[in-house]
Scaffold this motif. Structure first.
Motif, mmCIF file in Angstrom:
data_model
loop_
_atom_site.group_PDB
_atom_site.id
_atom_site.type_symbol
_atom_site.label_atom_id
_atom_site.label_comp_id
_atom_site.label_asym_id
_atom_site.label_seq_id
_atom_site.Cartn_x
_atom_site.Cartn_y
_atom_site.Cartn_z
ATOM 1 N N ILE A 128 -6.380 -2.182 6.651
ATOM 2 C CA ILE A 128 -5.829 -1.453 5.508
ATOM 3 C C ILE A 128 -5.097 -2.380 4.546
ATOM 4 C CG2 ILE A 128 -4.117 0.284 4.835
ATOM 5 C CD1 ILE A 128 -4.819 1.755 7.464
ATOM 6 N N THR A 129 -4.370 -3.346 5.065
ATOM 7 C CA THR A 129 -3.464 -4.122 4.211
ATOM 8 C C THR A 129 -3.931 -5.526 3.884
ATOM 9 O OG1 THR A 129 -2.196 -5.033 6.079
ATOM 10 C CG2 THR A 129 -1.511 -2.883 5.227
ATOM 11 N N ASN A 178 -10.602 -9.817 0.340
ATOM 12 C CA ASN A 178 -9.195 -10.202 0.246
ATOM 13 C C ASN A 178 -8.418 -9.075 -0.448
ATOM 14 O OD1 ASN A 178 -6.694 -11.325 -0.249
ATOM 15 N ND2 ASN A 178 -7.442 -12.852 -1.704
ATOM 16 N N LYS A 179 -7.557 -8.408 0.295
ATOM 17 C CA LYS A 179 -6.773 -7.301 -0.274
ATOM 18 C C LYS A 179 -5.393 -7.742 -0.744
ATOM 19 C CE LYS A 179 -9.036 -3.631 2.361
ATOM 20 N NZ LYS A 179 -8.845 -2.405 3.184
ATOM 21 N N TRP A 180 -5.028 -8.983 -0.459
ATOM 22 C CA TRP A 180 -3.688 -9.442 -0.808
ATOM 23 C C TRP A 180 -3.535 -9.734 -2.292
ATOM 24 C CZ3 TRP A 180 -2.162 -13.367 3.643
ATOM 25 C CH2 TRP A 180 -1.831 -12.628 4.780
ATOM 26 N N GLY A 207 -10.878 -4.926 -3.309
ATOM 27 C CA GLY A 207 -10.278 -6.256 -3.331
ATOM 28 C C GLY A 207 -11.266 -7.280 -3.852
ATOM 29 N N THR A 208 -10.893 -8.534 -3.766
ATOM 30 C CA THR A 208 -11.759 -9.622 -4.215
ATOM 31 C C THR A 208 -12.480 -10.237 -3.011
ATOM 32 O OG1 THR A 208 -9.931 -11.207 -4.055
ATOM 33 C CG2 THR A 208 -10.298 -10.150 -6.186
ATOM 34 N N ALA A 209 -13.630 -10.853 -3.282
ATOM 35 C CA ALA A 209 -14.407 -11.460 -2.203
ATOM 36 C C ALA A 209 -13.723 -12.735 -1.716
ATOM 37 C CB ALA A 209 -15.820 -11.766 -2.680
#
Length: 295
Positions: A29-30, A55-57, A274-276
């Motif tokens: 999730i995060t 990448n979800k950060w 998110g981004t790859a």
């Protein structure tokens, strides 16, 4: 004694399993999750049947009530704090912005069953144009996307146009969203198109009503109508609109064969997972653990 020892070991084991299971979902999730590319729409950056990590950060992980979303109830999407923002050139994974894959619905919505991987060639605040198959953003001299793939599309269309000089008669797959004769955009030439962001103010003339109606309706929850040379919302005429959300134009690197924003329109940033990040699976073992590049 043996029974108590066995019981203690069992409880410890279950606690570890439960902790690992909880940790797995916290990470999902995060932090990161997996994505898969079933087609070649992102070639040469990504090959068919490759998998990578999201990448979800960078943008911040999305938090929303998935059960309400699945049931079609109203829900709010929020993000945890991220370390950056969406940049032009980022490869992104996002929910398809319509509830059916053929875009037959008249309004956008976050499709939780369908995910796309494309490149954000233009972001909120940009003014995008396609000129002779190449992407251009006003004030930006960088190459957007993969130039060799856009050149291949350019060559194909030039050959096609020799025997079909009237672009109005070109097949549907060559026409850009919103596919209206007033706009008349094709995958060879489109724009200029302002990519709205939070605070972007647009005059609501007929052209902008055609281009932005679905996004305004999604933001406001109210239908827009063109009537007596003015836009009508909730029974009242409106001459301008200030956007409350950010959007991007998402395009596949393999420009000659990619279902992307040229056809289905802009993607709200809230629809972006998110981004790859990195590849973790590929038929070409030399590509595993490669960082997915951005242009």
């Amino acid at each position: 004694m043996k029974y108590k020892k066995f019981l203690n070991l069992s409880m410890t084991f279950l606690s570890v399993v439960a902790g690992l299971y909880l940790l797995y979902w916290v990470i999902q999730i995060t932090t990161a999750c997996s994505f898969h590319t079933p087609s070649g729409s992102m070639q040469p950056t990504l090959q068919p049947d490759e998998s990578g990590l999201v990448n979800k950060w960078k943008l911040g992980a999305r938090i929303f009530n998935i059960f309400d979303a699945i049931e079609g109830k109203p829900y709010t999407v929020r993000r945890l704090p991220g370390y950056g923002h969406l940049d032009r050139g980022d490869v992104i994974i996002f929910n398809y912005p319509y509830l059916d894959s053929d875009r037959k619905r008249d309004s956008i919505a976050m499709n939780l069953r369908t995910y796309y991987c494309k490149r954000a060639v233009a972001v909120a605040g940009d003014t995008l144009e396609i000129r002779d198959c190449f992407y251009h953003v006003r004030g930006c001299s960088d190459t957007l996307g993969v130039a060799s793939e856009q050149e291949a599309l350019q060559t194909y269309i030039r050959e096609f146009a020799k025997s079909n000089p009237d672009s109005a008669a070109w097949p549907a797959w060559m026409r850009c969203c919103p596919r209206d004769s007033i706009i008349g955009w094709t995958i060879r030439d489109m724009g200029p198109l302002v990519i709205p962001g939070e605070g972007t103010e647009l005059k609501l003339d007929y052209r902008n009503w055609l281009l932005y109606r679905r996004y305004i309706e999604w933001e406001t929850g109210k239908k827009l109508f063109w009537q007596d040379s003015v836009v009508i919302s909730d029974g009242k005429p409106i001459k301008k609109y200030i956007f409350t959300e950010n959007y991007c134009f998402a395009a596949g690197d393999h420009a000659i064969d990619s279902k992307d924003s040229r056809y289905f329109g802009l993607v709200p940033e809230k629809f972006i997972v998110g981004t790859a990040g990195i590849l973790w699976n590929s038929q070409d073992k030399h590509r595993i653990f490669n960082i997915i590049n951005r242009h």
